[in-house]
Design a protein around this motif. Sequence first.
Motif: not given
Length: 386
Positions: A1-9
């Motif tokens: 299942m896909y979860t929206v990742p936090k962006l580091a870059d």
Amino acid sequence: MYTVPKLADYSPEALKRAADELEAALNDQIRRVTNEDEWKSFRDRWLSRKNGILTRLNELWLKTAPPEARKEVGKCINRVRPFVEQRVEDQRLWMQAPTIEVVSPGIEVPAAELEQYARRIQLEKEKLDITLPGIPHPIGVKHPVLRVMDEIVAVFKAMGYSVGEGPEVETDYYNFESLNFPPNHPARDTQDTLFIAGQEGKPARDRLLLRTHTSPVQIRTMEQQPPPVRIVIPGKVHRNDPLDATHSPVFHQVEGLAVDTNITFCDLKGTLDHAMKALFGSSVKTRFYPSFFPFTEPSADMQVSCIFCGGKGCRKCKFSGWIELLGCGMVDPNVFDFVKQNGYDSSKVSGFAFGMGVERIAILKYEVEEIQLFYEGDVRFLEQFA
Ligand code: DAH
């Protein structure tokens, strides 16, 4: 299942990678949607306002982005959003459509897609430029020959005549024999016509031919109906006549027949004189000239005073002041003998008959130079009668 990742870059490359991952996840999920319920939860997962993936993108990517990265992140989300929405909608259409097999077995095109195509083609076809001028459809009018024929018939109808018709392919009996043209009588030569081929085995009277005049309908009428009769018969006739300015091998006639007790030549003259005045105007005069027809005795040619010069004499009437218009006479007792059994006893009844050429009258009425003009169908000629 896909979860929206936090962006580091927040670099463009990192954004692209994140978007690609999201698309891969979307494609992966789409493949697993096979029914309405699955589609609904799929839709909610991606589009739900509250915490659908698109909403999460705003929260996790945009709101937390440092101010200098906001613009790029916004652009990226703006590309992703319509893409996701479209894919979700497409999947609904895809699922609702019954699949149709086209082109070759194994390749299936969803009906929804075909339908969209068809609709587009249809709309293209139906494109309508309402500023274009309309296509005129000129209203037709009665052909001048028919018009004159109807006019003649109307004149007699007003005098109480009924209207009849008969066959164009007629037997020798009706066309000749019963009209007192015995076999081999020379009067037949003036009315040569086409005979139907291959009738040698038949008795002469039964042989079929193209009728040379409307007179056979006189006998047909008297066979059907006992006296008194008053009838006019319009119709087409055929003769072995070469085409010239005033003759055609196919032309039209109106026949007339009146039979009763005490019908005299005066009735004939009065009736035809009235008819000519109705057709050509009240100043026209008539006169009757001795003639011959096998089926009338006495017979006459009726002439009208020249309608061009009023009787003074001109080129049209060959400087005689008169124009010959029709044949007529008192019904020959020999003709009545053929229908005697139906009440036509020549010692009790008498009658008159007449026959006129429709084209001839039309030529005079409209001053037409060539009879062919009636048959060529040239609108430049015909539209004069509109
Ligand atoms: N049938 C004749 C013809 O075609 C015309 C005619 C003459 C008709 C005298 C008649 C008549 O009824 O009485 O030339």
